[in-house]
Design an enzyme around this catalytic site. Structure first.
Site, PDB file in Angstrom:
ATOM      1  N   CYS A 198      -0.884   0.050   8.575  1.00 58.28           N
ATOM      2  CA  CYS A 198       0.546   0.029   8.389  1.00 58.28           C
ATOM      3  C   CYS A 198       1.291   0.988   9.277  1.00 58.28           C
ATOM      4  CB  CYS A 198       0.873   0.290   6.950  1.00 58.28           C
ATOM      5  SG  CYS A 198       0.758  -1.236   6.067  1.00 58.28           S
ATOM      6  N   GLU A 257       7.029 -12.685  14.952  1.00 57.90           N
ATOM      7  CA  GLU A 257       5.716 -12.922  15.548  1.00 57.90           C
ATOM      8  C   GLU A 257       5.497 -12.384  16.964  1.00 57.90           C
ATOM      9  OE1 GLU A 257       4.223 -17.168  14.201  1.00 57.90           O
ATOM     10  OE2 GLU A 257       6.263 -17.215  14.952  1.00 57.90           O
ATOM     11  N   CYS A 287       0.827  -1.214   0.000  1.00 59.63           N
ATOM     12  CA  CYS A 287       0.000   0.000   0.000  1.00 59.63           C
ATOM     13  C   CYS A 287       0.858   1.261   0.000  1.00 59.63           C
ATOM     14  CB  CYS A 287      -0.996  -0.006   1.153  1.00 59.63           C
ATOM     15  SG  CYS A 287      -0.255  -0.295   2.725  1.00 59.63           S
TER      16      CYS A 287
END
Ligand SMILES: Cc1cc2nc3c(=O)[nH]c(=O)nc-3n(C[C@H](O)[C@H](O)[C@H](O)COP(=O)(O)OP(=O)(O)OC[C@H]3O[C@@H](n4cnc5c(N)ncnc54)[C@H](O)[C@@H]3O)c2cc1C
Ligand code: FES
Length: 1318
Positions: free
Chosen positions: A153, A1250, A120
């Protein structure tokens, strides 16, 4: 209108190039036109519904009324090309390029590490570019507003940086608001924009020319007419009363694209002067119906700044709502008339305008009339009293008067860029100089199919004084006025009804305050009640980072440990980075559109595709019969089918697909296929139902240490409870897809695919095609985000496309729509944790027994591994001597859930954190104290008997508490809470221990192939996949260190199964560890071979050494391999070395909640993370921040809604909210722990992909603390249940007060809910 006066040629400009389209299709949107016809692929598809901003472009049009060219940002996915006559479009490719010169905005976002997966980034670049184009010196608020459209984001952080250059050499620590912003070009817009000036002139000329002509475009399904003037429009309207009047296309567009509405005729009145004019009159302002919401906002802002405040109360109320209504891209095109006439009660403006008494002017050929905008104007959802031949000409908004007060309210799932759940407009007029109500007007949206007036409330309170008795009477009456069935569409009825009362209370308070200011005698306001009035202000987040600089002894050429820019950042910022769907179509390429089940559990009786296959462009229908190899595949204990054979087991299961020349043709065919089902039982979807049916996948898992039963006998207190944690949609910006290219020989198939696990995709496709794996090659350039969602499911989609390619002998592309992606590919598993915990009075936990249930959906996928990870993380950082965990994966009739960043870890840890929180509440101790008491403090075995050294974990925890000034701020919060009744704050700090690597040891391997070419350049190929985490950058850093050559001489082109076979998935935070070692190994082999030459020729350059080596017939290509740790868990014994090592950290967050609406604001977050010796601190900080923000969505925002029939209702960004700019804490500080190391991984680094998702729970627990404070004011103490995510609905309903008590909850079982928690 005669055809002489019609123009059928569409003329517009793209990046300065004139386009003449002779066959403009009214259904074609600018996005697909740019990508497919103009071959500009920098503008991306993310959702197709205006909800993600990935497709942002700048449009320039001539405004004849102002006689100037107007530049605005717009969503290309909703912009019909037919609306572009005479306009100029600027895309990301038009403003700068790595081949020529970057635009400063592109350069800034790249250099400031503002681009991760980059999908994006072009959209963000274009938002900022347009902003600067219109306003070279924007304020922070302008920038913030411009970025609202771009959810999730962390890339957003890059734009607000103070761009302080930082000196990183010689200092031990480097701190900066944003790392490495140096050498950025001064913002200079002129050069990149020179053509815009030229085009502006041409646009003006074109626009003037088109004035006299009707524009008419025709496709086989739709006719589009843009009338010349008002009489032409009214003539068309009376001839085609069914045709929508399309201006912004933000309502009609989504209806056509996402809901399948078809309009054979469209009238586009965008050029009609009367519809776009703004007139200021004696009693108010009249807006033409086609004025954009931005134009309305600008005009109201002007009026507010110029007129007396008394006159502009209505304008101010509208402005307050307009500032959070949709995003700028939408507001730039969406019109006032469209907002009203869409007659959608979720749209915000009608309730305010109705309360304010706005009037509408309607015109037809027969004349005009003026009517009031009120509840009678709306006759049903999407319906109004407009006669078929009428149009809305204008809207009149009155000035306010002295004794009149107007307010607007809205509450949405997310504070910005989200449809309101309830909106309200309220107006009261007093008899002059008194507090006696002369008239009252209250309207609600979102509480019924149309606008609702609180009729009795308004009637019965006239003549009453504005005092507390009126408030409670108003609440009682409004409760009756708003009738909402518990089954009403949209659900949340209890919340909605509570909101109607909360808004009333806020209005009451606002007006009371105003009356007081006007010296009218009113009841005194307790000062702590003023907190009801303060709205949350959105702020631009500031990131502050610290990390350990490399030693001064390290060579300046050695990039390890330095915050080097992401290898693709510049290409991502210019739109040059190629994702799978950007690859140009191959001659004869076809498109596959999947057909999925509409039933949750049913026998397929017949599939009739005959009508569909005869539709234009359709090549074939694909089903199980067309699979050349195996349609069935054994996966652990279960068999999985590619295409459903005899029965379906969830809505969204793939049954087949249509292959056609274009995507639209394939999609239309899929809508026509007739499938007959016979429903089967049982059918159930929730964890609770699965428990009742004892429907579980095998195997069940258990881990136990100590003697739990015995310990329960000895403890002071025992608590039992449960916590439910909802699932999560991956919402990677790039949807899943593939291009399958048959090579025509020996069954060879090449796949260009967005996968995190190319080897698995290769294996499944080969089995489907019935060929050996060596015939199938997967190419992965980069992914627009993966988050675990592109490990397993993509193999199925790739197999379907490969089957289609095999059957047709042609290339086949399959790109999932956002809605289908969400429906088909599953997400994070919802979890239910039931626990019993025994503890002593000082908060020491001695025993815990936890049973975890996850909702696996209809197939096993990775559910059992995910459950194992949850169990392995159930202790988080706590040494609980007697601990037992059982894990059961529920088999339900839902789409199958799959891997998701954290892989069960966050769910496992969430339950134990909940337990700790509850124990703390029970012992009346601060939660961090109980955490501290129970923490591992010295080397010890975990519950699965792996040795754990907690030194750095404890350091992170202590540093986090210190850096966040936790204890002081906690005191400050207590003070704040004591003085504020309706706003409460909470703070929470949580430690983290996260296992790195796969607990299935065989996956812990990495491979790489390194070639040195004769010119000295180096090509690295490795088994990982680049999905934004920066693995390619890190691999180049590794190769650069070993080969001692600059990073610029090293290239990574793609990951490919033909070059590096059998690679493990890029997952488990292990990618860099695995392939880093392999790249190092390969490079070291090469260096060893080169060493004699280097020794003999010390003065040679690298290129000369290589040339010499070549001439001496030394192989310049080497494979590298890393045999990782032999982790494994013996599940019979419940023990094992599950992980290679642990990544640790701690996080502290503070929030403020609005007790009346359930809204919350994240105030500050501090993270301290031990990542060992970071290979690249910039990338690691990006992963930490990104993981945290994704976790914040998981724990507070993102809510998947399934109907009671098992249909996913949330299938796009309009219904499913991921974090946006307003959710990022204004202060987000990230510190990488200094002086740590990790002997196990490449250059002593640690995996970080993660772990920090879990830190989102700090926001959840801070919210819980704030709710507890609110409940205390209502006389409630002790723990209370709060499930994740802590949405506005849950927060509001947990803040029990007099208003919530006025809304009794409907008895479960007495109604069919709109949605169920699965
Ligand atoms: C992603 C997204 C987020 C949004 N968020 C919000 C939000 O938070 N709050 C909110 O209030 N709205 C929101 N909206 C809705 C948006 O404000 C409306 O869709 C928009 O105002 C409609 O205007 P339009 O010009 O695009 O209408 P179009 O789609 O072009 O037309 C809509 C309808 O209005 C009719 N119409 C338009 N003008 C006239 C006229 N002059 N006479 C007769 N009929 C007419 C058309 O026939 C058509 O039926 C959002 C929309 C999107 C796509
Ligand atoms: S693709 Fe256009 S906004 Fe998402």
């Amino acid at each position: 209108m005669s055809s002489n006066n019609q123009c059928n040629e569409l003329i517009f400009y793209v990046n300065g190039t004139r386009i003449i389209e002779k066959n403009a299709d009214p259904e074609e949107m600018l996005l697909s036109y740019l990508r497919k016809k103009v071959h500009l692929t920098g503008t991306k598809y993310g959702c197709g519904g205006g909800g993600c901003g990935a497709c942002t472009v700048m449009v320039s049009t001539y405004n004849p009324f102002q006689d100037r060219v107007h530049h605005f940002s717009a969503n290309a996915c909703l912009f019909p090309i037919c609306s572009l006559y005479g306009a100029a479009v600027t895309t990301v490719e038009g403003i700068g390029s790595t081949k020529t010169r970057l635009h400063p905005v592109q350069e800034r976002i790249a250099k400031a590490h503002g681009s991760q997966c980059g999908f994006c980034t072009p959209g963000m670049v274009m938002s900022m570019y347009t902003l600067l184009r219109n306003n070279p010196e924007p304020t922070m608020e302008d920038i913030r507003e411009g970025l609202t459209a771009h959810p999730r984001c962390l890339c957003l952080l890059a734009f607000h940086s103070d761009s302080l250059p930082v000196n990183r050499t010689g200092t031990v620590f480097t701190t900066s608001p944003r790392m490495l912003i140096e050498d950025t070009t001064e913002l200079s817009l002129d050069s990149a924009l020179s053509w815009v000036w030229v085009v502006s002139a041409v646009v003006m000329l074109l626009a003037q020319k088109q004035g006299a002509q009707q524009l008419c475009f025709q496709s086989d399904r739709i006719r589009w007419i843009s009338p010349v003037d008002l009489s032409d429009l009214l003539e068309l309207r009376s001839t085609y009363p069914e045709a929508p009047l399309l201006v912004g296309n933000t309502n009609v567009g989504p209806n056509m694209k996402l809901k399948g509405a078809i309009y054979p005729m469209i009238i586009a009145p965008g050029r009609i002067a009367e519809l776009s004019t703004v007139k200021e009159g004696e009693d108010g302002i009249t807006f033409g119906a086609a004025c954009s919401l931005t134009a309305v906002k600008d005009e109201l802002k002007r009026a507010v700044s110029e007129l007396a405040a008394e006159k502009t109360k209505i304008f101010q109320a509208l402005l307050q709502t307009l500032s959070c209504l949709a995003a700028k891209q939408i507001r730039n095109v969406a019109t006032l008339g469209g907002n009203i006439l869409s007659a959608n009660p979720k749209y915000d403006l009608n309730s305010i305008m109705a309360a304010a008494g706005c009037t509408l002017t309607l015109v037809s050929k027969g004349g005009s009339r003026e009517i009031q905008l009120n509840e009678e104007f709306f006759t049903g959802f999407g319906k109004t009293v407009l006669r078929p031949d009428e149009i809305l000409l204008s809207v009149h908004i009155f000035y306010s008067r002295q004794w009149e007060f107007v307010s607007a309210f809205r509450q949405a799932q997310r504070r910005e860029f989200a449809f309101s759940i309830v909106n309200a407009g309220m107006k009261v007029v007093f008899k002059e100089e008194t507090n006696i109500v002369d008239s009252l007007s209250i309207f609600y949206g979102g509480v019924g199919p149309t606008l609702v007036r609180a009729r009795r409330t308004c009637q019965e309170l006239v003549g009453r004084p504005w005092e507390e008795a009126l408030l409670w009477e108003a609440c009682r009456l409004a409760g009756d006025d708003v009738c909402l069935s518990p089954s009403a569409p949209g659900g949340r009825t209890e919340f909605k009804k509570t909101l109607t009362l909360s808004f009333l209370f806020k209005f009451y308070m606002q007006v009371l305050l105003k009356l007081k200011e006007m010296d009218v005698c009113v009841t005194d306001l307790p000062p702590e009640y003023l907190s009801a009035l303060k709205a949350f202000e959105n702020e631009m987040p500031q990131g502050y980072h610290s990390y350990q600089a490399v030693s001064s002894a390290q060579s300046l050429e050695d990039p390890i440990g330095r915050p080097t820019v992401h290898q693709s950042a510049f290409k991502q910022a210019t739109g040059e980075a190629v994702y799978y769907d950007d690859i140009p179509s191959i001659d004869g390429e076809l498109f596959l559109f999947l057909v999925t089940s509409t039933r949750p559990h049913a026998k397929i009786m017949s599939i009739d595709a005959s009508e569909a296959v005869s539709m234009p462009g359709v090549v074939t229908f694909l089903s199980t019969k067309d699979v050349p190899g195996n349609n069935r595949r054994q996966w652990l204990t279960e068999v999985e089918e590619l295409f459903a054979e005899e029965k379906v087991t969830c809505v969204g299961q793939i049954i087949g697909g249509f292959v056609a020349n274009t995507r639209e043709e394939a999609k239309r065919a899929a809508e026509r296929v007739k499938i007959k089902y016979e429903d089967l039982s049982p059918v159930f979807f929730t964890i609770e139902e699965a428990i009742q049916h004892q429907s579980f996948f095998k195997p069940e898992r258990k881990l136990e240490r100590g003697n739990v039963e015995e310990a329960f006998e000895k403890v002071d207190c025992i608590l039992e409870g449960e916590i439910y944690m909802g699932g999560q949609e991956h919402f990677y910006m790039e949807t899943q897809g593939v291009i399958a290219v048959p090579k025509g020989e020996d069954g060879e198939m090449h796949l260009f695919v967005g996968t995190q696990h190319a080897a698995y995709t290769q294996e499944v496709v080969a089995a489907t095609l019935g060929v050996d794996a060596n015939k199938v090659t997967c190419h992965v350039k980069r992914l627009g985000g993966g988050f675990g969602g592109k490990v397993m499911k993509i193999a199925v989609i790739a197999s379907a496309a490969a089957t289609a390619a095999h059957k047709t002998g042609r290339s086949v592309r399959c790109v999932l729509d956002r809605g289908d992606d969400m429906l088909i590919t599953g997400g994070r598993h919802p979890f239910l944790g039931k626990y019993k915990v025994g503890f002593s009075k000082d908060g020491t936990i001695l025993a815990a027994d936890i049973t975890y249930y996850s909702n696996g959906g209809s197939t096993l996928d990775e559910s059992s591994f995910i459950m194992e990870k949850a169990l392995l993380h159930m202790d988080n950082c706590y040494k609980i001597p007697n601990l037992r965990g059982r894990g059961l994966v529920c088999k339900t009739y839902l789409p199958s859930n799959t891997a998701f960043r954290g892989f069960g870890g966050p769910q496992g840890m969430m339950v134990i954190e909940s337990v700790l929180h509850e124990v703390a509440a029970k012992c009346s101790l601060p939660a961090e104290k109980v955490r501290d008491i129970n923490m591992y403090k010295e080397e010890a075995y975990t519950h699965h008997r792996q040795l754990f050294e907690p030194r750095d974990m404890v350091r992170c925890w202590e540093e986090c508490l210190k850096k966040s000034a936790y204890h002081n701020r906690r005191l400050g919060i207590e003070e704040f809470n004591a003085h504020n009744r309706w706003k409460k704050r909470g703070i929470s700090a949580v430690p983290l221990k996260f296992g790195i690597g796969f607990s299935k040891g065989f996956f812990n391997q990495g491979a790489a192939l390194v070639h040195i070419y004769k010119d000295g350049s180096v090509l690295v190929i490795h088994g990982g996949t680049e999905m934004g985490q920066g693995i390619n950058t890190k691999m180049i850093q590794v190769a650069s260190r070993v080969l001692q050559i600059p990073m610029s001489s090293i290239h990574i082109s793609e990951s490919c199964t033909g070059s590096v076979p059998n690679a493990a998935p890029s997952a488990a935070s292990f990618g860099t560890d695995a392939v880093g070692m392999a790249v190092k190994d390969a490079c070291e082999k090469l260096m060893k071979r080169l060493e004699p030459i280097m020794r003999e020729n010390p003065k040679y350059s690298w290129a000369e050494w290589i040339k010499k080596a070549y001439c001496e017939k030394i192989s310049l290509s080497a494979t590298g391999f890393f045999m990782g740790p032999h982790t494994s868990v013996d599940w019979e014994k419940g023990e094992g070395q599950a992980y290679f090592y642990f990544t640790c950290g701690a996080c502290c967050s503070e929030v403020e909640i609005d007790c009346l609406t359930g809204d919350h604001k994240n105030i500050r977050t501090d993270i301290v993370m031990d990542v060992g010796h970071s290979i690249n601190p910039a990338l690691d900080v990006g992963q930490i921040e990104g993981g945290f923000v994704q976790g914040l969505g998981l724990f507070t925002l993102e809510e998947l809604k399934f109907s009671p029939e098992g249909v996913l209702l949330t299938r796009g960004p309009s219904q499913y909210k991921i974090p946006a700019l307003c959710d990022i804490p204004p202060q987000l500080n990230t510190h990488l722990l200094a002086d740590t190391s990790n002997p196990h991984a490449i250059y002593c680094s640690k995996g970080i992909g993660e772990p920090t998702v879990f830190f989102g729970c700090t926001i959840f627990y801070a919210i819980k603390e704030a709710i507890a404070a609110a409940r205390k004011d209502s006389g409630l103490s002790g723990n209370f249940p709060l499930n994740s995510p802590a949405t506005p609905e849950k927060i509001r309903l947990a803040c029990v007060d007099r208003f919530t008590q006025m809304v009794p909850a409907a008895e479960p079982g007495t109604f069919t809910p709109w949605a169920v928690d699965v």
